[in-house]
Every structure is written in structure tokens, then in C-alpha cells.
Scaffold this active site. Structure first.
Site, PDB file in Angstrom:
ATOM      1  N   ASP A  13      11.197 -19.901  27.466  1.00 16.85           N
ATOM      2  CA  ASP A  13      10.312 -19.690  28.727  1.00 16.85           C
ATOM      3  C   ASP A  13       9.773 -18.149  28.789  1.00 16.85           C
ATOM      4  OD1 ASP A  13      10.753 -22.331  29.146  1.00 16.85           O
ATOM      5  OD2 ASP A  13      12.389 -21.812  30.665  1.00 16.85           O
ATOM      6  N   LYS A  16       5.938 -17.563  25.253  1.00 13.80           N
ATOM      7  CA  LYS A  16       5.465 -17.859  23.908  1.00 13.80           C
ATOM      8  C   LYS A  16       4.233 -18.545  23.724  1.00 13.80           C
ATOM      9  CE  LYS A  16       9.243 -20.160  23.330  1.00 13.80           C
ATOM     10  NZ  LYS A  16      10.311 -19.976  24.454  1.00 13.80           N
ATOM     11  N   LYS A  18       1.705 -18.786  25.800  1.00 14.88           N
ATOM     12  CA  LYS A  18       0.539 -18.216  26.367  1.00 14.88           C
ATOM     13  C   LYS A  18       0.089 -17.145  24.930  1.00 14.88           C
ATOM     14  CE  LYS A  18      -1.407 -14.202  27.628  1.00 14.88           C
ATOM     15  NZ  LYS A  18      -2.040 -13.458  28.583  1.00 14.88           N
ATOM     16  N   GLY A  40       8.884 -26.761  26.582  1.00 11.88           N
ATOM     17  CA  GLY A  40       7.801 -26.750  27.757  1.00 11.88           C
ATOM     18  C   GLY A  40       7.035 -25.278  27.359  1.00 11.88           C
ATOM     19  N   HIS A  41       6.032 -25.619  26.601  1.00 11.93           N
ATOM     20  CA  HIS A  41       4.998 -24.593  26.561  1.00 11.93           C
ATOM     21  C   HIS A  41       3.731 -24.787  27.038  1.00 11.93           C
ATOM     22  CE1 HIS A  41       7.325 -23.861  22.368  1.00 11.93           C
ATOM     23  NE2 HIS A  41       8.178 -23.687  23.444  1.00 11.93           N
ATOM     24  N   THR A  42       3.407 -23.503  28.017  1.00  8.74           N
ATOM     25  CA  THR A  42       2.370 -23.547  28.986  1.00  8.74           C
ATOM     26  C   THR A  42       1.145 -22.895  28.583  1.00  8.74           C
ATOM     27  OG1 THR A  42       4.166 -23.953  30.597  1.00  8.74           O
ATOM     28  CG2 THR A  42       1.586 -23.423  31.441  1.00  8.74           C
ATOM     29  N   GLN A 224      12.323 -22.531  22.527  1.00 10.35           N
ATOM     30  CA  GLN A 224      13.680 -21.969  22.987  1.00 10.35           C
ATOM     31  C   GLN A 224      13.678 -20.520  22.864  1.00 10.35           C
ATOM     32  OE1 GLN A 224      14.210 -25.205  21.118  1.00 10.35           O
ATOM     33  NE2 GLN A 224      13.392 -25.982  23.133  1.00 10.35           N
ATOM     34  N   LYS A 331       4.451 -11.118  31.550  1.00 11.32           N
ATOM     35  CA  LYS A 331       4.808 -11.230  32.815  1.00 11.32           C
ATOM     36  C   LYS A 331       5.000  -9.692  33.646  1.00 11.32           C
ATOM     37  CE  LYS A 331       5.787 -15.340  34.170  1.00 11.32           C
ATOM     38  NZ  LYS A 331       6.547 -16.989  34.600  1.00 11.32           N
TER      39      LYS A 331
HETATM   40  P1  GDP Z   1       7.362 -20.811  26.680  1.00 14.06           P
HETATM   41  O1  GDP Z   1       8.366 -21.833  26.983  1.00 14.06           O
HETATM   42  O2  GDP Z   1       8.057 -19.429  26.066  1.00 14.06           O
HETATM   43  O3  GDP Z   1       5.952 -20.843  26.274  1.00 14.06           O
HETATM   44  O4  GDP Z   1       7.012 -20.078  28.364  1.00 14.06           O
HETATM   45  P2  GDP Z   1       6.724 -21.198  29.576  1.00 14.06           P
HETATM   46  O5  GDP Z   1       5.408 -21.825  29.324  1.00 14.06           O
HETATM   47  O6  GDP Z   1       7.678 -22.383  29.651  1.00 14.06           O
HETATM   48  O7  GDP Z   1       6.715 -20.515  30.930  1.00 14.06           O
HETATM   49  C1  GDP Z   1       6.039 -19.213  30.923  1.00 14.06           C
HETATM   50  C2  GDP Z   1       5.260 -19.287  32.201  1.00 14.06           C
HETATM   51  O8  GDP Z   1       4.403 -18.176  32.624  1.00 14.06           O
HETATM   52  C3  GDP Z   1       3.964 -20.305  32.153  1.00 14.06           C
HETATM   53  O9  GDP Z   1       3.699 -20.831  33.428  1.00 14.06           O
HETATM   54  C4  GDP Z   1       2.751 -19.514  31.803  1.00 14.06           C
HETATM   55  O10 GDP Z   1       1.636 -20.019  32.248  1.00 14.06           O
HETATM   56  C5  GDP Z   1       3.361 -18.305  32.830  1.00 14.06           C
HETATM   57  N1  GDP Z   1       2.962 -16.925  32.131  1.00 14.06           N
HETATM   58  C6  GDP Z   1       2.879 -16.519  30.759  1.00 14.06           C
HETATM   59  N2  GDP Z   1       2.618 -15.159  30.726  1.00 14.06           N
HETATM   60  C7  GDP Z   1       2.244 -15.126  31.888  1.00 14.06           C
HETATM   61  C8  GDP Z   1       1.984 -13.426  32.361  1.00 14.06           C
HETATM   62  O11 GDP Z   1       1.961 -12.546  31.960  1.00 14.06           O
HETATM   63  N3  GDP Z   1       2.176 -13.578  33.749  1.00 14.06           N
HETATM   64  C9  GDP Z   1       2.230 -14.463  34.561  1.00 14.06           C
HETATM   65  N4  GDP Z   1       1.987 -14.368  35.912  1.00 14.06           N
HETATM   66  N5  GDP Z   1       2.419 -15.835  34.099  1.00 14.06           N
HETATM   67  C10 GDP Z   1       2.443 -15.946  32.687  1.00 14.06           C
HETATM   68  P1  IMO Z   2      11.141 -23.419  25.733  1.00  9.70           P
HETATM   69  O1  IMO Z   2      10.347 -23.626  24.072  1.00  9.70           O
HETATM   70  C1  IMO Z   2      14.439 -22.792  28.294  1.00  9.70           C
HETATM   71  C2  IMO Z   2      18.066 -25.036  27.413  1.00  9.70           C
HETATM   72  C3  IMO Z   2      18.373 -25.996  28.586  1.00  9.70           C
HETATM   73  C4  IMO Z   2      20.086 -26.241  28.461  1.00  9.70           C
HETATM   74  C5  IMO Z   2      20.117 -25.735  26.831  1.00  9.70           C
HETATM   75  C6  IMO Z   2      20.504 -27.074  26.000  1.00  9.70           C
HETATM   76  O2  IMO Z   2      10.002 -23.933  26.580  1.00  9.70           O
HETATM   77  O3  IMO Z   2      11.364 -22.045  25.785  1.00  9.70           O
HETATM   78  P2  IMO Z   2      18.848 -28.943  25.048  1.00  9.70           P
HETATM   79  O4  IMO Z   2      18.246 -29.883  26.129  1.00  9.70           O
HETATM   80  O5  IMO Z   2      18.067 -28.166  24.276  1.00  9.70           O
HETATM   81  O6  IMO Z   2      20.111 -29.615  24.425  1.00  9.70           O
HETATM   82  O7  IMO Z   2      19.522 -27.937  26.405  1.00  9.70           O
HETATM   83  O8  IMO Z   2      18.776 -25.108  26.594  1.00  9.70           O
HETATM   84  N1  IMO Z   2      16.634 -25.177  26.978  1.00  9.70           N
HETATM   85  C7  IMO Z   2      15.598 -24.493  27.476  1.00  9.70           C
HETATM   86  N2  IMO Z   2      15.625 -23.431  28.311  1.00  9.70           N
HETATM   87  N3  IMO Z   2      13.319 -22.978  27.481  1.00  9.70           N
HETATM   88  C8  IMO Z   2      13.414 -23.951  26.534  1.00  9.70           C
HETATM   89  O9  IMO Z   2      12.481 -24.211  25.583  1.00  9.70           O
HETATM   90  C9  IMO Z   2      14.653 -24.736  26.516  1.00  9.70           C
HETATM   91  N4  IMO Z   2      14.865 -25.698  25.763  1.00  9.70           N
HETATM   92  C10 IMO Z   2      16.332 -26.006  25.889  1.00  9.70           C
HETATM   93  O10 IMO Z   2      18.043 -25.726  29.603  1.00  9.70           O
HETATM   94  O11 IMO Z   2      20.501 -24.901  29.136  1.00  9.70           O
HETATM   95 MG    MG Z   3       9.105 -23.186  28.312  1.00  8.76          MG
END
Ligand code: GDP
Ligand code: IMO
Ligand code: MG
Length: 423
Positions: A13, A16, A18, A40-42, A224, A331
Site C-alpha cells: 500500500d 504503487k 498511483k 488493492g491498487h488504487t 504487496q 504521500k
Molecule cells: P498500492 O497497493 O501500493 O497501489 O497502494 P493503495 O492503492 O492500496 O493505497 C495507496 C492510497 O493512497 C490510495 O488510496 C491512493 O489513491 C492514495 N495515494 C497514492 N499516492 C498518494 C499521495 O501522494 N498522497 C495522497 N494523499 N494519497 C495518495
Molecule cells: P498491495 O498490493 C498490504 C497482507 C495481509 C496479511 C498478509 C498475508 O495492495 O500493496 P495474504 O492474503 O496475502 O495471505 O495476507 O499480507 N497483504 C497486504 N498488505 N497491501 C497488500 O497488497 C497486501 N496483500 C496482502 O494484510 O497481513
Molecule cells: Mg494496496
């Protein structure tokens, strides 16, 4: 451009997706190489938010080919839901998706066992996403798995499938007290899946290496993060794949010789979801504030993310393992408003200074903090490094020095435009 790789340097999280969306404008092919619908990639474009679980995050560019690599575990229900969801928003992805024929199929029994296993009284709770990930990778390693290409083989239905289903049924009934698998129904289901999936399948290492040889730009998308890596993360509180550079090669079939940049996506503070050690974790109101400002709630499960201060040792560990050539710091905007921002610049473990992320007794690590003066300005509209407040620039340059890898992008908001390019 050749092949570039994007990896998460912390516990996932990091933002990535973005950066992937931002960087993949001139990418021809984008490849997810490991994990499954636990990711979960936003991506936010023009104020609209998209969350991807299986489909690569560059899919919003209409010409980009999206490959689901052989290192993935793919839940077909989740995949078709994602494709249809995009179609309902006017985005056609179907013709641009390729699926590696050696990727593993994640079936309902994997999800059921994942859920049951997390609920065993006095069992080991990992805090998984309950998407069946570890169970499916377990089958892969134990050689009880089903690969995409198997669906197209009569021998598989005749010889291996009955044995796999009978074994899985015994586990379900005897260990978890569940119903056995209906073998005839499952075979029917898999044959129908074969029809739906066969048009997507490719021999991905052949396909990708040929495309690379013909000059195509490829981006490998990690899910991850390094601290969730099965081998280099905080085992057993990890995911069951290798999000790191090694996993990118085995999960895509791309040769290491094609690899150019390895970009580490690094949040300006740290978050983690699920159980496991977290040396710089903060609690109480301070944590609540950061969680709220950073909107730190899981994109897949909605769980509140645990939060903490930037941990240099974590990112150095990640730089070493992945061979990072640059960092995208995300962030940074979230840290606005603090009088002081803390950074763990090293560790003590049982009274001794250590200069690496330890493999065991991680709970006995005490971070050594350095405090940095914060800034009050809202930086979310800033477009160039020199326009950042002095203390923000100082913070970034100090992190860069501690880690020893250049920061080439700074993200100051979720949208594509809220990105500062350096150097
Ligand atoms: P990922 O799994 O690494 O792709 O990240 P996620 O999507 O799970 O979580 C990142 C969150 O932060 C998402 O809601 C993005 O929209 C948000 N985000 C990404 N970059 C920034 C940033 O520079 N600033 C802010 N405020 N939010 C961001
Ligand atoms: P992205 O790609 C954050 C964490 C789970 C748990 C551990 C094992 O969005 O960054 P699993 O379901 O993979 O067996 O869970 O890994 N986890 C993540 N935490 N971002 C993720 O993906 C994750 N995918 C798995 O919360 O601690
Ligand atoms: Mg994520």
C-alpha cells in the site's frame, strides 16, 4: 526504456498503483508478476477512483497490453468481475488482457480454507486478506495446484483432477469439518472456465521476451511489498509470494538481462495491515490522526491500516534485496501540519546497535529516532521540488541520504498530476 520494475519497499500500500499509472503512459506492456486478488491498487484519474486487484494498474491507457504473469494466483471470479466492472465504466480491457498459461488457478476451496484457517481456535492468525492466497501457493509448492494451461488438457481432467479433488475433499472434511467437493460439478465448472479463458492464455516468457526483443517497453508491477516477501519479510507474517526483484523474474519469465530500472515505491511514513512486528508503529490518538489524514484503510478489505513513522532500516533492507535504482516517495502531503516528524534512523536490539533489519526477535528492536521540523503549508498542488517548503525538502534529502538511493519522484496527492519529478 526496455524493462522497468516497480516494487513496494515497505509492507504494501505504498502507492504503487498511483506511480504505475503515472509512469505507464508510454509503456506497451504491463505485467503483474505475483500475488492475486489480495492486492488493492488504487488509481485516481480526473477525480475518479479505480481499484484493481488482479488487472495491472496501467489498464486505463487504452493501448496498453496487460499481462497476468505466471507467478500469480488467479481467482477467475474476481478477474471477470473486474473486467466487467471496467466495461460498465466504458473501459474495454478484454482484448488487451493476456494470462500466463503457467499461472495458478485459485478456486473456492482455497478461499474457504484460508478463512477457516484464520479462525482455528488457538491457531496462528496472520490477518490474511482471506482471498485464498497462501492456500493456493501452498498447493503450487506441494504440487497439488492447477495451472491455467491444465484446463486445456484432457489428460489433466482424466488423471490429475480426480486425485487433487479427492485429496482436497479429505482435508475439507477431516480437518475443517466442511462438505466434500462435488467432483462432477467442479469438472464441469473447470471445463466452462477453459472455454472462457483459453483466448487469454499465452506462453508468457516466450511472448514477453519476443516483445522486448522487438523494442517494446515493459513495466513489471509488483504487488504487496518487500516486508511481506515470503523470504525477506517478517515471516510468518508475510504473504506467500516474492514481491521482490527475484519474484519479478520468476513470475514473469523476463530475463534479468533486460531489466533496467528498479523503482522502489516508498511511503513517507509506514503502514501495515494484518498481524506481525512493526518497529516504528504508533498508537492512540497520534495514530488515529495519521490514519485519518492519510486515509489509511485497506483498498481490498477496508481494514484500518496500522501506521508508524518512516523506518530507514526497512527501506535500506529493501534497497539491498531489490537492487533499487531509484525511489518514488509517496504521500508526502499527508505529513503536512506536524511540528515534528519522526524518522527511525537505526535500531538497537537487546542493547546492541544493529545496522540491518533482523530476521528474528524483531519484537525486541528499539528504533533510534531523529526528529525533523515539519511544515504547515498544503503541498498537494506543488509541481516542482524547489517549490516545496524548506523543511519538506530537507526531509526528502535526508531520507535520500540515509537510504543511499536517489529519490526521483515525489507524490503529493492521489491523482496523476500530483507528482513531482526530480533530476
Ligand atoms: P498500492 O497497493 O501500493 O497501489 O497502494 P493503495 O492503492 O492500496 O493505497 C495507496 C492510497 O493512497 C490510495 O488510496 C491512493 O489513491 C492514495 N495515494 C497514492 N499516492 C498518494 C499521495 O501522494 N498522497 C495522497 N494523499 N494519497 C495518495
Ligand atoms: P498491495 O498490493 C498490504 C497482507 C495481509 C496479511 C498478509 C498475508 O495492495 O500493496 P495474504 O492474503 O496475502 O495471505 O495476507 O499480507 N497483504 C497486504 N498488505 N497491501 C497488500 O497488497 C497486501 N496483500 C496482502 O494484510 O497481513
Ligand atoms: Mg494496496
Amino acid at each position: 526504456m526496455g524493462v522497468n520494475l516497480i516494487v513496494g519497499t515497505q509492507w504494501g500500500d505504498e502507492g504503487k498503483a498511483k506511480l504505475i499509472d503515472y509512469l505507464s503512459g508510454d509503456t506497451d506492456i504491463i505485467v503483474r508478476y505475483q500475488g492475486g486478488a489480495n492486492a488493492g491498487h488504487t488509481v485516481e484519474v480526473n477525480g475518479k477512483k479505480y481499484v484493481f486487484h488482479l488487472i495491472p494498474s496501467g489498464v486505463l491507457y487504452p493501448e496498453t497490453i496487460c499481462v497476468l504473469g505466471g507467478g500469480m494466483v488467479i481467482d477467475p471470479e474476481a478477474l471477470f468481475e473486474e473486467i466487467e466492472n471496467l466495461e460498465s465504466q466504458g473501459i474495454s480491457a478484454r482484448d488487451r488482457i493476456r494470462i500466463a498459461d503457467n499461472a495458478h488457478l485459485l478456486l473456492p476451496y482455497h478461499k474457504l480454507i484460508d478463512i477457516k484457517r484464520e479462525e482455528i481456535p488457538n491457531g496462528q492468525v496472520i490477518g490474511t486478506t482471506r482471498r485464498g492466497i497462501g492456500v493456493c501457493y501452498g498447493d503450487k509448492v506441494n504440487r497439488w495446484g492447477i495451472r491455467m494451461g491444465d484446463l486445456l488438457c484432457e489428460d489433466f481432467y482424466r488423471e490429475r483432477l480426480p486425485k487433487i479433488l479427492s485429496f482436497k475433499s479429505r482435508v475439507l472434511v477431516n480437518v475443517y469439518g466442511e462438505e466434500p467437493i462435488d467432483a462432477a460439478e467442479t469438472e464441469k465448472y473447470l471445463r466452462s472456465l477453459a472455454e472462457k479463458l483459453k483466448g487469454f492464455l499465452v506462453n508468457s516468457s516466450y511472448y514477453l521476451n519476443m516483445e522486448i526483443a522487438s523494442g517494446k517497453n515493459v513495466l513489471l508491477e509488483g504487488a504487496q511489498g518487500t516486508m511481506l516477501d515470503l523470504d525477506f519479510g517478517t515471516y510468518p507474517y508475510v504473504t506467500s509470494s516474492n514481491p521482490t526483484t527475484g519474484g519479478a523474474l520468476t513470475g514473469s519469465g523476463v530475463s534479468f538481462q533486460s531489466l533496467q530500472e528498479v523503482i522502489g515505491i516508498t511511503k513517507a511514513y509506514v503502514t501495515r495491515v494484518g498481524e506481525g512486528p512493526f518497529p516504528t508503529e504508533i498508537h492512540g490518538e497520534e495514530a488515529e490522526h495519521l490514519r485519518k489524514v492519510g486515509n489509511e484503510y485497506g483498498s481490498t478489505t477496508g481494514r484500518p491500516r496500522r501506521v508508524g513513522w518512516f523506518d530507514v532500516e526497512v527501506v535500506r533492507h529493501s534497497a539491498r534485496i531489490n537492487g533499487l535504482t531509484s525511489i518514488a516517495l509517496t504521500k508526502l502531503d499527508v505529513l503536512g501540519g506536524y511540528d515534528t516528524i519522526r524518522v527511525a534512523v537505526g535500531y538497537e536490539q537487546e542493547g546492541k546497535r544493529i545496522s540491518y533489519f533482523p530476521t528474528y526477535n524483531i519484537g525486541k528492536v528499539t528504533p533510534i529516532y531523529e526528529d525533523f521540523p515539519g511544515w504547515k503549508e498544503d503541498i498537494s498542488g506543488v509541481k516542482s521540488f524547489n517549490d516545496l517548503p524548506k523543511n519538506a525538502r530537507r526531509f526528502v534529502l535526508s531520507l535520500e541520504k540515509f537510504i543511499g538511493v536517489p529519490v526521483r519522484w515525489i507524490s503529493v496527492g492521489p491523482g496523476r498530476d500530483s507528482t513531482i519529478k526530480l533530476k
